[in-house]
Design a protein around this motif. Structure first.
Motif, short mmCIF file in Angstrom:
data_model
loop_
_atom_site.label_atom_id
_atom_site.label_comp_id
_atom_site.label_asym_id
_atom_site.label_seq_id
_atom_site.Cartn_x
_atom_site.Cartn_y
_atom_site.Cartn_z
N ARG A 134 0.83 -1.21 0.00
CA ARG A 134 0.00 0.00 0.00
C ARG A 134 0.86 1.25 0.00
O ARG A 134 0.57 2.22 -0.72
CB ARG A 134 -0.93 0.00 1.22
CG ARG A 134 -2.09 -0.98 1.11
CD ARG A 134 -3.15 -0.66 2.14
NE ARG A 134 -2.63 -0.76 3.50
CZ ARG A 134 -2.68 -1.87 4.24
NH1 ARG A 134 -3.22 -2.97 3.73
NH2 ARG A 134 -2.21 -1.87 5.47
N GLU A 135 1.94 1.24 0.78
CA GLU A 135 2.83 2.40 0.82
C GLU A 135 3.54 2.60 -0.52
O GLU A 135 3.71 3.73 -0.98
CB GLU A 135 3.85 2.22 1.94
CG GLU A 135 4.83 3.37 2.09
CD GLU A 135 4.15 4.67 2.47
OE1 GLU A 135 4.70 5.74 2.13
OE2 GLU A 135 3.07 4.62 3.10
N ARG A 138 1.05 4.13 -2.98
CA ARG A 138 0.82 5.55 -2.71
C ARG A 138 2.03 6.40 -3.11
O ARG A 138 1.87 7.51 -3.62
CB ARG A 138 0.52 5.76 -1.23
CG ARG A 138 -0.88 5.36 -0.81
CD ARG A 138 -1.22 5.91 0.56
NE ARG A 138 -0.38 5.32 1.58
CZ ARG A 138 -0.72 4.28 2.32
NH1 ARG A 138 -1.90 3.68 2.13
NH2 ARG A 138 0.09 3.81 3.25
#
Length: 337
Positions: A134-135, A138
């Motif tokens: 997820r990081e 993003r």
């Protein structure tokens, strides 16, 4: 003094020799199967849901066109005349929505490439987590999306320009600017230039095949394009990248074709449902045409695209072994370099 024998391999503490590209890709997929499956489901699901909303908006904008088709068909039946609808207005509405669909498709591909590159960068010592992916998505979504946009402009500019020149310069005599006379050598060159433009596009596509993986590993968009060109320039890099890109294209195209064929039974069901809800046979007809294609695209994106992007990320790490990778966001191990 430490010695190494042929049978025992590297001394203790040193890294093992790298495995083949296929084995390394399968290893990365196996080690990170759960976080990659979750990330793929989230990305593909969100992209598919947004795409369906955009498609519904296109149908809404095109509803006056569907209504005009239905009324013309009813009038032709009353007049006992044959009727064949003209889809030009419908194509115009669809063309207006094409940039939105391309941006949505690019965003989904960029998110998947970022997640797959992060899984490959994690290495065998420290598999990534769902939070890591997820990081990574993003942090690298916008740079990778920019790379897709720049690569698309660079790849499609030669064939589109050549096709425009061929249509404009060798068209009818009334077409401005003054066309070339057919049969002359310049006219023959212009007429065959789309083939040359397509060949140039294929070469550029191979040269920039590793650019999204490079951008996902932390490079700016233009630097990622240059890095991909430099890595592919050698004979080994060119052959391996062309083979992976060709296999990836054939895999995805074949999967879309097969899955869309298997989803053909949905076509009469969707037509009947839309016909019952809207009462417009033309809207039902086009909705039925789209349904198997949408199913094929979504399932192919979920099943094949992560494998292809992981392979490209692994190939990039092999051709550029000294490229720094983003550090993991959690865990205590070291990041691979």
């Amino acid at each position: 003094m430490t010695t190494t024998t042929r049978g025992t391999g590297n001394p203790p503490g040193e890294e093992k020799p790298p495995r083949g590209l296929v084995l390394a890709t399968l290893g990365a997929l196996r080690r990170n199967r759960r976080p990659l499956a979750v990330a793929t489901g989230r990305i593909v699901g969100l992209t598919a849901a947004t795409g369906l909303l955009v498609t519904a908006a296109v149908f809404g904008c095109a509803w006056p066109v569907f209504t005009a088709m239905r009324n013309a068909r009813i009038q032709a039946r009353l007049d006992e005349d044959p009727y064949s609808h003209d889809p030009d207005d419908l194509l115009l509405v669809t063309a207006c929505a094409l940039p939105v669909m391309l941006i949505l498709l690019g965003a989904g591909c960029a998110a998947l490439q970022s997640a797959c590159s992060r899984a490959v960068a994690a290495g065998a010592q420290q598999p990534c987590t769902e939070a890591d992916l997820r990081e990574a998505v993003r942090a690298r979504l916008l740079p990778v999306l920019t790379v897709y946009a720049l690569r698309g402009l660079a790849v499609w500019a030669p064939p589109v320009t050549a096709l425009w020149a061929a249509v404009t310069l060798t068209g009818p005599p009334s077409t401005p600017p003054y066309p070339l006379r057919r049969g002359t050598l310049p006219a023959q060159f212009v007429e065959t230039s789309p083939v040359l433009g397509l060949l140039i596009a294929v070469v550029l596509r191979v040269f920039f095949a590793l650019a999204p993986a490079a951008a996902a590993n932390g490079l700016p968009p233009l630097a990622a394009l240059r890095r991909s060109r430099a890595l592919v320039w050698s004979r080994a890099g060119w052959l391996r990248t062309a083979a992976v890109a060709a296999a990836y294209g054939l895999l995805v195209a074949g999967a879309v074709r097969l899955l869309a064929q298997l989803a053909l039974p949905l076509r009469p069901l969707v037509r009947s449902a839309v016909q019952d809800v809207t009462g417009n046979c033309f809207a039902a007809y086009y909705a039925g045409l789209l349904a198997p294609v949408v199913v094929g695209l979504v399932l192919s994106a979920a099943l094949c695209v992560p494998v292809a992007y992981t392979t490209l990320a692994t190939l990039h790490s092999r051709l550029a072994p000294n490229t720094p990778h983003p550090a993991p966001t959690s865990g205590t191990g070291r990041a691979n370099v």
